[in-house]
Design a protein around this motif. Structure first.
Motif, PDB file in Angstrom:
ATOM      1  N   ALA A   1       0.874  -1.176   0.000  1.00 21.95           N
ATOM      2  CA  ALA A   1       0.000   0.000   0.000  1.00 21.95           C
ATOM      3  C   ALA A   1       0.909   1.223   0.000  1.00 21.95           C
ATOM      4  O   ALA A   1       1.896   1.265   0.737  1.00 21.95           O
ATOM      5  CB  ALA A   1      -0.894   0.001   1.222  1.00 21.95           C
ATOM      6  N   TYR A   2       0.578   2.176  -0.830  1.00 24.01           N
ATOM      7  CA  TYR A   2       1.475   3.315  -1.020  1.00 24.01           C
ATOM      8  C   TYR A   2       0.992   4.563  -0.285  1.00 24.01           C
ATOM      9  O   TYR A   2      -0.190   4.746  -0.029  1.00 24.01           O
ATOM     10  CB  TYR A   2       1.575   3.658  -2.506  1.00 24.01           C
ATOM     11  CG  TYR A   2       2.194   2.571  -3.341  1.00 24.01           C
ATOM     12  CD1 TYR A   2       3.512   2.167  -3.127  1.00 24.01           C
ATOM     13  CD2 TYR A   2       1.461   1.950  -4.341  1.00 24.01           C
ATOM     14  CE1 TYR A   2       4.074   1.173  -3.892  1.00 24.01           C
ATOM     15  CE2 TYR A   2       2.018   0.946  -5.118  1.00 24.01           C
ATOM     16  CZ  TYR A   2       3.330   0.556  -4.893  1.00 24.01           C
ATOM     17  OH  TYR A   2       3.887  -0.424  -5.643  1.00 24.01           O
ATOM     18  N   SER A   3       1.959   5.422  -0.023  1.00 25.99           N
ATOM     19  CA  SER A   3       1.664   6.787   0.385  1.00 25.99           C
ATOM     20  C   SER A   3       2.162   7.692  -0.728  1.00 25.99           C
ATOM     21  O   SER A   3       3.018   7.288  -1.523  1.00 25.99           O
ATOM     22  CB  SER A   3       2.381   7.138   1.679  1.00 25.99           C
ATOM     23  OG  SER A   3       1.954   6.277   2.715  1.00 25.99           O
TER      24      SER A   3
ATOM     25  N   LEU B   1       4.111  11.081  -1.408  1.00 19.04           N
ATOM     26  CA  LEU B   1       4.948  12.090  -0.736  1.00 19.04           C
ATOM     27  C   LEU B   1       5.766  12.846  -1.764  1.00 19.04           C
ATOM     28  O   LEU B   1       6.200  12.252  -2.761  1.00 19.04           O
ATOM     29  CB  LEU B   1       5.951  11.391   0.184  1.00 19.04           C
ATOM     30  CG  LEU B   1       5.715  11.385   1.701  1.00 19.04           C
ATOM     31  CD1 LEU B   1       4.489  10.543   1.993  1.00 19.04           C
ATOM     32  CD2 LEU B   1       6.924  10.799   2.408  1.00 19.04           C
TER      33      LEU B   1
ATOM     34  N   GLU C   1       9.127  16.434   1.545  1.00 19.00           N
ATOM     35  CA  GLU C   1       8.480  15.911   2.753  1.00 19.00           C
ATOM     36  C   GLU C   1       9.214  14.667   3.239  1.00 19.00           C
ATOM     37  O   GLU C   1       9.383  14.455   4.448  1.00 19.00           O
ATOM     38  CB  GLU C   1       7.005  15.593   2.492  1.00 19.00           C
ATOM     39  CG  GLU C   1       6.330  15.090   3.764  1.00 19.00           C
ATOM     40  CD  GLU C   1       4.843  14.761   3.621  1.00 19.00           C
ATOM     41  OE1 GLU C   1       4.283  14.994   2.533  1.00 19.00           O
ATOM     42  OE2 GLU C   1       4.267  14.264   4.605  1.00 19.00           O
TER      43      GLU C   1
ATOM     44  N   ARG D   1      10.712  14.043   6.927  1.00 19.09           N
ATOM     45  CA  ARG D   1      10.343  12.878   7.749  1.00 19.09           C
ATOM     46  C   ARG D   1      11.568  12.006   8.041  1.00 19.09           C
ATOM     47  O   ARG D   1      11.690  11.452   9.141  1.00 19.09           O
ATOM     48  CB  ARG D   1       9.226  12.096   7.084  1.00 19.09           C
ATOM     49  CG  ARG D   1       7.915  12.885   7.076  1.00 19.09           C
ATOM     50  CD  ARG D   1       6.713  12.012   6.789  1.00 19.09           C
ATOM     51  NE  ARG D   1       5.482  12.806   6.801  1.00 19.09           N
ATOM     52  CZ  ARG D   1       4.660  12.890   7.847  1.00 19.09           C
ATOM     53  NH1 ARG D   1       4.928  12.242   8.957  1.00 19.09           N
ATOM     54  NH2 ARG D   1       3.558  13.636   7.768  1.00 19.09           N
TER      55      ARG D   1
ATOM     56  N   ASN E   1       5.878  21.806  10.877  1.00 21.43           N
ATOM     57  CA  ASN E   1       4.744  20.994  11.335  1.00 21.43           C
ATOM     58  C   ASN E   1       5.203  19.851  12.237  1.00 21.43           C
ATOM     59  O   ASN E   1       4.518  19.496  13.181  1.00 21.43           O
ATOM     60  CB  ASN E   1       3.989  20.400  10.137  1.00 21.43           C
ATOM     61  CG  ASN E   1       3.215  21.480   9.400  1.00 21.43           C
ATOM     62  OD1 ASN E   1       2.811  22.480  10.001  1.00 21.43           O
ATOM     63  ND2 ASN E   1       3.015  21.291   8.115  1.00 21.43           N
ATOM     64  N   LEU E   2       6.359  19.295  11.906  1.00 22.55           N
ATOM     65  CA  LEU E   2       6.778  18.066  12.585  1.00 22.55           C
ATOM     66  C   LEU E   2       7.463  18.321  13.927  1.00 22.55           C
ATOM     67  O   LEU E   2       7.227  17.605  14.898  1.00 22.55           O
ATOM     68  CB  LEU E   2       7.733  17.273  11.674  1.00 22.55           C
ATOM     69  CG  LEU E   2       7.109  16.622  10.433  1.00 22.55           C
ATOM     70  CD1 LEU E   2       8.197  16.208   9.436  1.00 22.55           C
ATOM     71  CD2 LEU E   2       6.268  15.409  10.826  1.00 22.55           C
TER      72      LEU E   2
ATOM     73  N   LEU F   1       6.055   2.842   2.428  1.00 23.72           N
ATOM     74  CA  LEU F   1       6.874   3.178   3.602  1.00 23.72           C
ATOM     75  C   LEU F   1       7.240   1.941   4.421  1.00 23.72           C
ATOM     76  O   LEU F   1       8.271   1.908   5.080  1.00 23.72           O
ATOM     77  CB  LEU F   1       6.147   4.205   4.473  1.00 23.72           C
ATOM     78  CG  LEU F   1       6.074   5.616   3.862  1.00 23.72           C
ATOM     79  CD1 LEU F   1       5.050   6.471   4.575  1.00 23.72           C
ATOM     80  CD2 LEU F   1       7.438   6.301   3.880  1.00 23.72           C
TER      81      LEU F   1
ATOM     82  N   VAL G   1       1.683  15.906  14.012  1.00 28.39           N
ATOM     83  CA  VAL G   1       1.336  15.581  12.626  1.00 28.39           C
ATOM     84  C   VAL G   1       1.298  14.065  12.477  1.00 28.39           C
ATOM     85  O   VAL G   1       2.178  13.367  12.966  1.00 28.39           O
ATOM     86  CB  VAL G   1       2.405  16.158  11.668  1.00 28.39           C
ATOM     87  CG1 VAL G   1       2.054  15.857  10.223  1.00 28.39           C
ATOM     88  CG2 VAL G   1       2.540  17.651  11.890  1.00 28.39           C
ATOM     89  N   SER G   2       0.263  13.581  11.800  1.00 26.48           N
ATOM     90  CA  SER G   2       0.172  12.125  11.662  1.00 26.48           C
ATOM     91  C   SER G   2       1.109  11.639  10.562  1.00 26.48           C
ATOM     92  O   SER G   2       1.593  12.408   9.738  1.00 26.48           O
ATOM     93  CB  SER G   2      -1.256  11.720  11.359  1.00 26.48           C
ATOM     94  OG  SER G   2      -1.773  12.562  10.368  1.00 26.48           O
ATOM     95  N   ALA G   3       1.342  10.355  10.561  1.00 25.32           N
ATOM     96  CA  ALA G   3       2.185   9.743   9.521  1.00 25.32           C
ATOM     97  C   ALA G   3       1.460   9.891   8.178  1.00 25.32           C
ATOM     98  O   ALA G   3       0.239  10.065   8.145  1.00 25.32           O
ATOM     99  CB  ALA G   3       2.402   8.279   9.856  1.00 25.32           C
ATOM    100  N   PRO G   4       2.190   9.844   7.070  1.00 25.13           N
ATOM    101  CA  PRO G   4       1.531   9.969   5.767  1.00 25.13           C
ATOM    102  C   PRO G   4       0.458   8.887   5.603  1.00 25.13           C
ATOM    103  O   PRO G   4       0.638   7.762   6.067  1.00 25.13           O
ATOM    104  CB  PRO G   4       2.671   9.733   4.765  1.00 25.13           C
ATOM    105  CG  PRO G   4       3.926   9.973   5.515  1.00 25.13           C
ATOM    106  CD  PRO G   4       3.643   9.644   6.946  1.00 25.13           C
ATOM    107  N   ALA G   5      -0.644   9.273   4.976  1.00 20.23           N
ATOM    108  CA  ALA G   5      -1.743   8.322   4.762  1.00 20.23           C
ATOM    109  C   ALA G   5      -1.244   7.145   3.936  1.00 20.23           C
ATOM    110  O   ALA G   5      -0.530   7.326   2.945  1.00 20.23           O
ATOM    111  CB  ALA G   5      -2.889   9.023   4.053  1.00 20.23           C
ATOM    112  N   VAL G   6      -1.595   5.953   4.374  1.00 19.03           N
ATOM    113  CA  VAL G   6      -1.268   4.753   3.602  1.00 19.03           C
ATOM    114  C   VAL G   6      -2.537   4.344   2.862  1.00 19.03           C
ATOM    115  O   VAL G   6      -3.578   4.149   3.469  1.00 19.03           O
ATOM    116  CB  VAL G   6      -0.791   3.623   4.536  1.00 19.03           C
ATOM    117  CG1 VAL G   6      -0.539   2.351   3.737  1.00 19.03           C
ATOM    118  CG2 VAL G   6       0.458   4.053   5.283  1.00 19.03           C
TER     119      VAL G   6
END
Ligand code: SF4
Lengths: 373, 434
Positions: free
Chosen positions: A2-4, A6, A10, A14, A41-42, A181, B246-251
């Motif tokens: 499953a991909y994100s 980015l 970013e 991260r 943000n982080l 990820l 901040v949440s982790a990137p959406a999977v």
């Protein structure tokens, strides 16, 4: 699977946080600004610090102060900002202050084109400091590299106490890409080696055989001296030419002697191929497309993608080129890194495929360079 | 409390240099405060004032000319508990002018001692930002051309909450330095002194003359009430603590099948203000819901609300290497500016390729099929055109399906924005004007 989705910038932010970076300072500049936005943000919710300097000089200055206080620090900019970093870069090199510096390259010279990509700073990153001592430059190819090479950059900065550059590009930093990820292999986290905290510190002292001095932060019980001046092991100005020479050699050797440990690269080797394509950064993506297409066409070539550019991974280049008659170097500039390739491979035919007009080098163009000598 | 002076490294200043008096006063201030060396960091830059860090048994950071305030800011933010003392000369003040202004505005708890002796001592007596025009110096007639800067006035205007101007010969200098260190905020002292090595070689300056000159100037004796406000570091930590994590990137789990199986390349040719980049991101997310790999390469001018805006999108079951597009499967012609920027593209299009042509946009001739859409007639506003074009693609089962698009919208948008986007998509797919 499953991909994100980015963008490269970013992924760098991260990656930095995953590496333990808790201090970022930057000054807005396209195409690097979104690294700053992401860090803003982080970091604060994690108790970290994110600052906007009054200029790039201040941004890197903040970072050097915080690094000497023991934090893992990063700053990000583009060519015009790298120019302003120069004096403090020399400071970080000569006085062994760990820092990760992202250069999201844009088309130069000078203010150039803010929203067009280039790899025009590749030699500038290596040579743009007084004294000419080496730095580490890593070059991501895609969003996954942006994440993992950032982790590696922090590890290297900590281990060798030196500036480590990430030579990104508008076309990587501001390009969004799918990434799994879960599948990203991450290296273990390295911390700078600490000096004993119960005895006076020689801030630049090394034991025989040791190349990088142990670190203690400014602010603890043991007093720490840091100076941009030519110094002895005690951190005071020295005029002892033998001590100076030893120190300069150490600053050079600590990186040059270890390069085989961090020569990040991908080598796609096909036996009995005549031509080796060498590429880095975003151009490596087009080069890889050409590598695949040539194989399909029955005219295979080999491909070396360099992800460590400085110090030059000479062994990797020599080995990859061993059986090749001809090398084609692809660069998004008018021919910078090719000088190193020619230096290392004086007996080979080394041809250039480059362009510096804000556009990506197309696979078609590389194919043409491969096909026509 | 013991002196923090470094007995092994006594000051190496010219005989009669005011810096020496200031060194001892600073040491006295440390003693009066009962500070140990590790509770202090002296941050210095270049010039004779830059030797200060070597005179003391404290932490020390000595860096580039004029940049001491920047290192100090990083140190103080990282270690709020230490006393950060910055020394610089009038030279460092000049070259680091931007940092001085920013430090005044920022109000981080630093103590800045400006050792003001009206010239560059170390390099041979050139004029500085505070040199009086009548002074005879190493920079010849040039020093007569520029007006000296009143550091304290500038600092006050820039928002420094603590500004003190004084003579290095003052009897109570140690107490004054202590007062500045104890102030919780940015405290600046402009300490006037004499440089016998350079300045007084050709210019007369005595402690009495300094006193007389200071007496003529408006007093600056510490707290500037109109500038008093929360200290930057404390304020930062207070605001930072309130920031949401901040949440982790959406999977994005694959749940659909894309209408076409192989690699698909789409170019959105629009202009600023049409939200082309957001539409491109949505198309990528939609691709992810079908388990495709995706890339989005954007092109736009640096001007924010003008010029072409182009998004190149690749969806592919295989690894995507080159992110540019040479022969697209689909071109969406949203605006003339985008089309004109990429005119060369059209002649490469194949008969299988598709152009979504929004009414009012002219496209060059090509072999591609053309699908006309009149978004104005559908009542769609310009900022929604790029999104509307995705609805058209979904309806035509090109690249994405309506389910993929809907899922993408739900991933990307929330509450009102989501409702509005779903409504827009429905409006376009049903062909009913709002
Ligand atoms: S040159 Fe001037 S400032 Fe420097 S030590 Fe000599 S008297 Fe002091």
């Amino acid at each position: 699977m499953a991909y994100s989705l980015l963008e490269g910038n970013e992924a760098i932010a991260r990656g930095a946080v995953a590496a333990g970076c808790r201090f970022f300072a930057g000054y807005p500049i396209t195409p690097a600004t979104t690294i700053y936005h992401n860090m803003l943000n982080l970091l604060p919710p994690l108790g970290g610090i994110c600052l906007q300097g009054e200029d790039e000089i201040a941004s890197i200055g903040f970072c050097l102060g915080a690094s000497m206080a023991g934090m893992k620090v990063m700053t990000a900019t583009s060519g015009p900002g790298i120019s302003l970093y120069s004096e403090n870069l020399s400071f970080a090199i000569g006085s062994e202050i760990p820092i990760v510096i992202v250069d999201v390259q844009r088309l130069g010279p000078s203010t150039g084109s803010a929203t067009r990509g280039a790899d025009g700073d590749i030699n500038f990153l290596r040579w743009g400091s007084s004294g000419g001592l080496p730095v580490i430059v890593l070059a991501p190819v895609d969003v996954q590299d942006c994440f993992t090479l950032t982790l590696q950059a922090f590890n290297l900065a900590e281990e060798f106490r030196c500036p480590v550059f990430l030579a990104s590009n508008k076309e990587i930093g501001m390009t969004r890409e799918s990434i799994d990820l879960q599948k990203v292999a991450t290296p273990g986290i390295v911390e700078r080696s600490a000096a004993p905290s119960n005895q006076p510190l020689l801030p630049f002292g090394v034991d025989p055989g040791q190349q990088v001095p142990n670190f203690l932060p400014i602010g603890n019980k043991v007093l720490v001296r840091q100076t941009s001046s030519t110094h002895g092991a005690d951190g005071y100005i020295t005029t002892d030419s033998a001590a100076i020479a030893r120190n300069q050699e150490r600053l050079e050797n600590k990186l040059l002697s270890a390069i085989n440990r961090f020569s990040f690269h991908e080598h796609y080797s096909i036996k009995h191929t005549d031509t080796l394509l060498i590429a880095y950064g975003v151009s490596a993506r087009a080069a890889k497309a050409v590598f695949k297409a040539q194989k399909r066409r029955g005219k295979p070539i080999s491909l070396l993608v360099l992800k460590t550019l400085w110090p030059v991974p000479e062994n990797v280049i020599q080995q990859a080129a061993r059986d090749a008659r001809r090398i084609v170097v692809v660069e998004m500039n008018l021919g910078q890194y090719i000088r190193e390739i020619k230096r290392i491979l004086p007996q080979k035919q080394v041809d250039f495929c480059g362009q510096m007009d804000g556009r990506l080098i197309t696979p078609a163009r590389i194919t043409e360079a491969v096909d026509h000598e | 409390m013991n002196s923090l002076l470094n007995a092994a490294r006594p000051p190496v200043l010219c005989p009669g240099c005011t810096h020496e008096r200031i060194t001892h006063s600073l040491d006295q201030a440390f003693q009066n405060m009962g500070l140990a060396g590790h509770q202090i960091v002296i941050v210095s830059d270049i010039g004779c004032s830059g030797l200060f860090d070597t005179f003391f048994h404290t932490h020390a950071m000595h860096g580039l000319h004029g940049r001491a305030l920047t290192y100090a800011a990083g140190l103080k933010m990282a270690r709020p508990e230490i006393n950060v003392i910055v020394t610089m000369g009038d030279g460092g003040q000049g070259i680091g002018g931007a940092h001085l202004l920013a430090a005044c505005r920022r109000n981080l708890d630093l103590t800045l001692l400006i050792l003001n002796n009206f010239n560059f001592g170390m390099t041979g007596g050139q004029f500085s930002a505070t040199t009086p025009p009548e002074a005879q110096l190493g920079s010849g007639f040039l020093s007569a051309l520029e007006r000296p800067l009143d550091i304290c006035k500038v600092a006050r205007c820039a928002g420094a909450p603590y500004v003190r101007r004084c003579s290095g010969f003052q009897k109570n200098l140690a107490e004054q330095i202590q007062d500045a260190i104890e102030y919780e905020g940015f405290a600046l002292m402009d300490i006037w002194g004499i440089c016998p090595g350079r300045y007084t070689k050709k210019n007369r300056l005595t402690p009495k003359m300094i006193d007389d000159a200071l007496a003529k100037l408006p007093t600056m004796d510490g707290v500037v009430s109109e500038n008093v406000r929360p200290e930057y570091g404390q304020h930062y930590r207070q605001l930072a603590a309130a920031q949401k994590k901040v949440s982790a990137p959406a999977v994005i789990e694959p749940q659909f099948t894309a209408p076409q199986t192989g690699r698909q390349e789409v170019i959105l040719l629009g202009s600023a203000g049409q939200r082309v980049i957001t539409a491109g991101e949505l198309l990528c997310i939609a691709g992810l819901t079908a388990g495709m790999k995706t890339t989005q390469k954007n092109e736009y001018n640096i001007t924010v609300l003008r010029g072409p805006s182009i998004s190149e999108l690749i969806l592919s079951p295989q690894e995507i290497n080159y992110t540019g597009i040479e022969t697209p499967n689909v071109v969406v012609a949203l605006d003339q500016e985008g089309v004109d920027r990429r005119r060369g593209l059209f002649e490469r299009m194949t008969p299988k390729a598709l152009i979504i042509q929004i009414s009012g946009v002219n496209v060059p001739t090509s072999k591609a099929r053309i699908h006309h859409v009149d978004l104005r007639a559908l009542g769609v506003k310009r900022p929604d055109w790029a999104l509307a074009s995705l609805a058209v693609l979904a309806k035509l089962q090109q690249i994405i399906t309506p389910q993929m698009l809907e899922a993408a919208l739900k991933i990307r948008f929330k509450s009102n924005a989501l409702d509005a986007s779903l409504k827009l998509v429905k409006q376009v797919t049903t062909g009913k004007a709002a």
